[in-house]
Structure formats: C-alpha cells, structure tokens
Design a protein around this motif. Structure first.
Motif, PDB file in Angstrom:
ATOM      1  N   MET A   1       0.823  -1.209   0.000  1.00 32.75           N
ATOM      2  CA  MET A   1       0.000   0.000   0.000  1.00 32.75           C
ATOM      3  C   MET A   1       0.864   1.270   0.000  1.00 32.75           C
ATOM      4  O   MET A   1       0.663   2.178  -0.799  1.00 32.75           O
ATOM      5  N   GLN A   2       1.858   1.304   0.925  1.00 34.58           N
ATOM      6  CA  GLN A   2       2.736   2.463   0.985  1.00 34.58           C
ATOM      7  C   GLN A   2       3.546   2.597  -0.302  1.00 34.58           C
ATOM      8  O   GLN A   2       3.810   3.706  -0.768  1.00 34.58           O
ATOM      9  N   ALA A   3       3.940   1.471  -0.886  1.00 42.44           N
ATOM     10  CA  ALA A   3       4.703   1.515  -2.134  1.00 42.44           C
ATOM     11  C   ALA A   3       3.874   2.130  -3.245  1.00 42.44           C
ATOM     12  O   ALA A   3       4.380   2.913  -4.071  1.00 42.44           O
ATOM     13  N   THR A   4       2.580   1.797  -3.287  1.00 38.57           N
ATOM     14  CA  THR A   4       1.698   2.366  -4.305  1.00 38.57           C
ATOM     15  C   THR A   4       1.577   3.872  -4.124  1.00 38.57           C
ATOM     16  O   THR A   4       1.649   4.631  -5.101  1.00 38.57           O
ATOM     17  N   ARG A   5       1.387   4.303  -2.899  1.00 42.46           N
ATOM     18  CA  ARG A   5       1.274   5.747  -2.645  1.00 42.46           C
ATOM     19  C   ARG A   5       2.572   6.478  -2.956  1.00 42.46           C
ATOM     20  O   ARG A   5       2.566   7.617  -3.429  1.00 42.46           O
ATOM     21  N   ARG A   6       3.684   5.801  -2.715  1.00 45.48           N
ATOM     22  CA  ARG A   6       4.969   6.399  -3.049  1.00 45.48           C
ATOM     23  C   ARG A   6       5.057   6.630  -4.556  1.00 45.48           C
ATOM     24  O   ARG A   6       5.536   7.679  -5.010  1.00 45.48           O
ATOM     25  N   ARG A   7       4.609   5.645  -5.337  1.00 41.15           N
ATOM     26  CA  ARG A   7       4.655   5.772  -6.791  1.00 41.15           C
ATOM     27  C   ARG A   7       3.713   6.867  -7.274  1.00 41.15           C
ATOM     28  O   ARG A   7       4.024   7.589  -8.240  1.00 41.15           O
ATOM     29  N   ILE A   8       2.569   7.007  -6.636  1.00 45.24           N
ATOM     30  CA  ILE A   8       1.647   8.084  -7.003  1.00 45.24           C
ATOM     31  C   ILE A   8       2.313   9.436  -6.778  1.00 45.24           C
ATOM     32  O   ILE A   8       2.266  10.327  -7.639  1.00 45.24           O
ATOM     33  N   LEU A   9       2.942   9.597  -5.622  1.00 46.98           N
ATOM     34  CA  LEU A   9       3.601  10.871  -5.322  1.00 46.98           C
ATOM     35  C   LEU A   9       4.735  11.153  -6.305  1.00 46.98           C
ATOM     36  O   LEU A   9       4.932  12.297  -6.723  1.00 46.98           O
ATOM     37  N   GLU A  10       5.482  10.109  -6.656  1.00 49.71           N
ATOM     38  CA  GLU A  10       6.561  10.299  -7.636  1.00 49.71           C
ATOM     39  C   GLU A  10       5.999  10.781  -8.972  1.00 49.71           C
ATOM     40  O   GLU A  10       6.576  11.667  -9.615  1.00 49.71           O
ATOM     41  N   SER A  11       4.876  10.212  -9.374  1.00 46.31           N
ATOM     42  CA  SER A  11       4.260  10.637 -10.640  1.00 46.31           C
ATOM     43  C   SER A  11       3.752  12.073 -10.555  1.00 46.31           C
ATOM     44  O   SER A  11       3.958  12.881 -11.477  1.00 46.31           O
ATOM     45  N   LEU A  12       3.091  12.413  -9.451  1.00 48.15           N
ATOM     46  CA  LEU A  12       2.518  13.751  -9.311  1.00 48.15           C
ATOM     47  C   LEU A  12       3.585  14.824  -9.152  1.00 48.15           C
ATOM     48  O   LEU A  12       3.320  16.001  -9.407  1.00 48.15           O
ATOM     49  N   SER A  13       4.778  14.452  -8.695  1.00 47.78           N
ATOM     50  CA  SER A  13       5.826  15.456  -8.502  1.00 47.78           C
ATOM     51  C   SER A  13       6.374  15.984  -9.819  1.00 47.78           C
ATOM     52  O   SER A  13       7.021  17.027  -9.859  1.00 47.78           O
ATOM     53  N   GLU A  14       6.110  15.269 -10.900  1.00 46.92           N
ATOM     54  CA  GLU A  14       6.651  15.672 -12.203  1.00 46.92           C
ATOM     55  C   GLU A  14       5.678  16.537 -13.000  1.00 46.92           C
ATOM     56  O   GLU A  14       6.083  17.504 -13.647  1.00 46.92           O
ATOM     57  N   ALA A  15       4.394  16.210 -12.948  1.00 46.74           N
ATOM     58  CA  ALA A  15       3.396  16.953 -13.732  1.00 46.74           C
ATOM     59  C   ALA A  15       2.018  16.459 -13.332  1.00 46.74           C
ATOM     60  O   ALA A  15       1.885  15.415 -12.690  1.00 46.74           O
ATOM     61  N   PRO A  16       0.955  17.199 -13.700  1.00 40.87           N
ATOM     62  CA  PRO A  16      -0.391  16.685 -13.445  1.00 40.87           C
ATOM     63  C   PRO A  16      -0.596  15.335 -14.128  1.00 40.87           C
ATOM     64  O   PRO A  16      -0.143  15.120 -15.260  1.00 40.87           O
ATOM     65  N   VAL A  17      -1.271  14.425 -13.417  1.00 42.38           N
ATOM     66  CA  VAL A  17      -1.516  13.088 -13.959  1.00 42.38           C
ATOM     67  C   VAL A  17      -2.988  12.751 -13.733  1.00 42.38           C
ATOM     68  O   VAL A  17      -3.517  12.927 -12.632  1.00 42.38           O
ATOM     69  N   SER A  18      -3.627  12.248 -14.774  1.00 44.96           N
ATOM     70  CA  SER A  18      -5.047  11.908 -14.660  1.00 44.96           C
ATOM     71  C   SER A  18      -5.234  10.599 -13.894  1.00 44.96           C
ATOM     72  O   SER A  18      -4.320   9.764 -13.805  1.00 44.96           O
ATOM     73  N   GLY A  19      -6.439  10.409 -13.376  1.00 50.17           N
ATOM     74  CA  GLY A  19      -6.761   9.173 -12.683  1.00 50.17           C
ATOM     75  C   GLY A  19      -6.595   7.941 -13.554  1.00 50.17           C
ATOM     76  O   GLY A  19      -5.989   6.955 -13.134  1.00 50.17           O
ATOM     77  N   PRO A  20      -7.137   7.955 -14.780  1.00 44.15           N
ATOM     78  CA  PRO A  20      -6.975   6.787 -15.655  1.00 44.15           C
ATOM     79  C   PRO A  20      -5.508   6.460 -15.951  1.00 44.15           C
ATOM     80  O   PRO A  20      -5.128   5.291 -16.013  1.00 44.15           O
ATOM     81  N   THR A  21      -4.683   7.505 -16.131  1.00 41.25           N
ATOM     82  CA  THR A  21      -3.262   7.267 -16.389  1.00 41.25           C
ATOM     83  C   THR A  21      -2.600   6.604 -15.189  1.00 41.25           C
ATOM     84  O   THR A  21      -1.822   5.658 -15.320  1.00 41.25           O
ATOM     85  N   LEU A  22      -2.913   7.117 -13.991  1.00 36.70           N
ATOM     86  CA  LEU A  22      -2.361   6.509 -12.776  1.00 36.70           C
ATOM     87  C   LEU A  22      -2.829   5.066 -12.636  1.00 36.70           C
ATOM     88  O   LEU A  22      -2.043   4.185 -12.253  1.00 36.70           O
ATOM     89  N   ALA A  23      -4.098   4.816 -12.924  1.00 38.48           N
ATOM     90  CA  ALA A  23      -4.628   3.459 -12.814  1.00 38.48           C
ATOM     91  C   ALA A  23      -3.876   2.508 -13.742  1.00 38.48           C
ATOM     92  O   ALA A  23      -3.534   1.376 -13.363  1.00 38.48           O
ATOM     93  N   ASP A  24      -3.589   2.969 -14.981  1.00 40.45           N
ATOM     94  CA  ASP A  24      -2.844   2.135 -15.933  1.00 40.45           C
ATOM     95  C   ASP A  24      -1.414   1.911 -15.450  1.00 40.45           C
ATOM     96  O   ASP A  24      -0.883   0.792 -15.544  1.00 40.45           O
ATOM     97  N   GLU A  25      -0.767   2.965 -14.965  1.00 35.83           N
ATOM     98  CA  GLU A  25       0.624   2.848 -14.520  1.00 35.83           C
ATOM     99  C   GLU A  25       0.750   1.882 -13.345  1.00 35.83           C
ATOM    100  O   GLU A  25       1.722   1.120 -13.250  1.00 35.83           O
ATOM    101  N   LEU A  26      -0.219   1.913 -12.443  1.00 32.41           N
ATOM    102  CA  LEU A  26      -0.142   1.126 -11.211  1.00 32.41           C
ATOM    103  C   LEU A  26      -0.850  -0.212 -11.324  1.00 32.41           C
ATOM    104  O   LEU A  26      -0.767  -1.032 -10.405  1.00 32.41           O
ATOM    105  N   ASP A  27      -1.583  -0.408 -12.437  1.00 36.91           N
ATOM    106  CA  ASP A  27      -2.361  -1.626 -12.657  1.00 36.91           C
ATOM    107  C   ASP A  27      -3.380  -1.831 -11.532  1.00 36.91           C
ATOM    108  O   ASP A  27      -3.507  -2.919 -10.949  1.00 36.91           O
ATOM    109  N   VAL A  28      -4.101  -0.752 -11.231  1.00 36.28           N
ATOM    110  CA  VAL A  28      -5.182  -0.800 -10.239  1.00 36.28           C
ATOM    111  C   VAL A  28      -6.399  -0.109 -10.843  1.00 36.28           C
ATOM    112  O   VAL A  28      -6.324   0.505 -11.912  1.00 36.28           O
ATOM    113  N   SER A  29      -7.525  -0.181 -10.162  1.00 34.78           N
ATOM    114  CA  SER A  29      -8.740   0.465 -10.644  1.00 34.78           C
ATOM    115  C   SER A  29      -8.688   1.961 -10.371  1.00 34.78           C
ATOM    116  O   SER A  29      -7.929   2.432  -9.513  1.00 34.78           O
TER     117      SER A  29
END
Length: 306
Positions: A1-29
């Motif tokens: 769980m923490q690893a997933t949130r870490r990856r979300i933060l890493e993605s958001l630190s670079e630029a705005p990211v949509s929910g669908p894009t994050l879902a695809d990157e993380l392979d979650v809903s």
C-alpha cells in the motif's frame, strides 16, 4: 500500500496526472487510485483535482509520509506523534521478524539512554530507531553505532551545525549534547539476530526543554526542515551500514576525541591518557603512562591538558 502511494507521489511530482493514467501505470482500478489520493490527503499532502489531472501542491511538514516522499533508502517508516520509546517499539518489530523499518516519532514520553538514564525527548525533535538484520558477528556490532554517529554528524554539518563526536557516539556542539544514540542487539555466539539503532536529535526544540548540559538545533541556528533532515540521515546511515570499511575514516574526520587527553570509565577501572586512534569495530586506542590501552566500551570524558 505504501509503495503504491509512493509511486503516485513520484508521478505527481513531475506533472499533473489523470486518474486513468495513474490506474494504468499502477495496474489498479480508478476507484483504488481515488482511495490512495484521499489517504494521502489525510496524511497532509495537498493534492488538487484539475481538468488535466491530479496536482501535488504541497507536502506535510513532518511525519512518516513526508519522510518517505523522495526517500532513497530501503526503509519503511512507522510514524507516531507520541510514543513511549522508539527503541522499545523497534525491538518489538525486530522480535516479530521485521527488518529495514525506521520507527519515527515527534516525541517520546518514556525514552532512556545508556545505563537506563532518562533521555529527554520533547515534541519537535527527531526520534528514530532503525531495525536492522546485518550479517555480522556480535563483536562487530559496534560499527553500527559509529555509523549512526557519523551519519548524524555529517547531515548536521550540511544544515550548518558544527557538531563533533565524542567517543564513541555522543554528538556535541561546544561540549553540549545535541544527539543521543543507543544501540541494542540480540544474537547468538557467532551471529547477530538483529540490531536496533536509536538516534535522538534535539531539533526544533526550545533550550529550556532539554537538560542544562544539552543544546538544540533551534538554539544554534533556528528551526530546520525535519523531514528533509530525517531523509538525509536515513540515506547516509544506509550508505555507511553497507560500507562498514568506510566508517572509521569518516568517524575520524568528524570526531573531537582524537588527540585529546581523556578519562574512560570502564568496569575494570579508569583509563587516563591521550586518545590516539580508533580501530575496527570501534575500539579506542589510548596512550597511558604504562603504554597503549585499547577500550571497547566505557564513559569517555575529555580532560584539560596537563
């Protein structure tokens, strides 16, 4: 769980990211992404929802999530606003088989130092204990104590605090204690089962909240970014524990004991002389009137030159 949130933060630190894009990157809903975003907001991260996606606007001042954000070391963070002792909790985790966990707290209400001495740990400090399982014989465990002292002193130098180490692990500024370190271990005759290394830094703490013989970062240079300082400490400790052969030279560079006339209280009596050097895994070499003595443990006092 923490690893997933870490990856979300890493993605958001670079630029705005949509929910669908994050879902695809993380392979979650997409629903799972939303739940993680909400959890991060509850932890203090400022995340805005815009037409082009989620945007990270700010991070919490201190806590487990703020320290893990950008951390380049394999430690998970277990954070407590208040705890009796981070070392006590770390020992519980070690006994349960955990490893590579850093127990972090804003304050401790039942902390102790060496010889069960009371250790002041007010809110605003950095109180952290590492759970480690090194492949070492017990006789070499003191190198972890030295690594903690070196890591702490170096990151303090980086923020402008002129600290030094008094053998083996007291970190002082002008003779006043800024950092306490307590290492505990369990093992067999030939193998360490676990080591817990506790580090306490009087960071953003008023001078009157610590003993008269101590000082604080706030008193010396003003408040610091505790999350950034904690990250730097964890990363440097990680480097040193993986390169034990480098610890002694780094310790010599940051120590104030070498060249000093010292008195070391040991169970066999006091040893008085000039501190000459340190040997692996942390033995102090003292030149006495009767020749060189090697001390593996004891209370060290710097004496005035005779």
């Amino acid at each position: 769980m923490q690893a997933t949130r870490r990856r979300i933060l890493e993605s958001l630190s670079e630029a705005p990211v949509s929910g669908p894009t994050l879902a695809d990157e993380l392979d979650v809903s997409r629903a799972a992404v939303w739940k993680h975003i909400e959890a991060l907001r509850e932890q203090g991260f400022e995340i805005d929802s815009r037409e082009d996606g989620y945007v990270l606007l700010g991070t919490p001042e201190f806590g487990g999530a703020s320290v893990e954000y950008g951390l380049d070391a394999p430690f998970g963070i277990e954070y407590h606003d208040s705890i009796g002792s981070t070392n006590d909790r770390a020992r519980e985790l070690a006994a349960a088989g955990e490893s590579n966990v850093a127990v972090l707290a804003d304050e401790q209400i039942g902390a102790r130092g060496r010889l069960d001495r009371e250790f002041s740990s007010p809110s605003g400090g950095i109180w952290i204990s590492f759970v480690c399982r090194p492949d070492l014989p017990p006789a070499q465990a003191p190198i972890y104590t030295l690594a903690a002292a070196v890591a702490t002193t170096e990151v303090l130098h980086d923020v402008g605090v002129d600290a030094g180490i008094k053998w083996p692990n007291d970190v002082l500024v002008d003779g006043e204690k800024l950092v306490g370190i307590l290492t505990e271990m369990e093992g067999e005759a030939d193998r360490v089962s676990w080591i817990v290394v506790g580090i306490g830094i009087n960071a953003n703490v008023d001078a009157d909240a610590v003993p008269d013989t101590a000082t604080t970062i706030r008193e010396l240079i003003g408040d610091v970014d505790r999350a950034a300082l904690t990250r730097a400490l964890i990363e440097r400790f990680e480097e040193l524990r993986n390169a034990p052969e480098s610890v002694l030279s780094a310790w010599r560079d940051t120590a104030t004991t070498l060249g000093q006339r010292v008195r070391v209280e040991t169970p066999g009596g006091d040893i008085v002389g000039e501190a000459l050097d340190i040997e692996f895994p942390g033995t102090l070499v003292v030149a006495t009137d009767d020749g060189e003595e090697r001390v593996s443990a004891g209370d060290c006092e710097h004496l005035r030159p005779t």
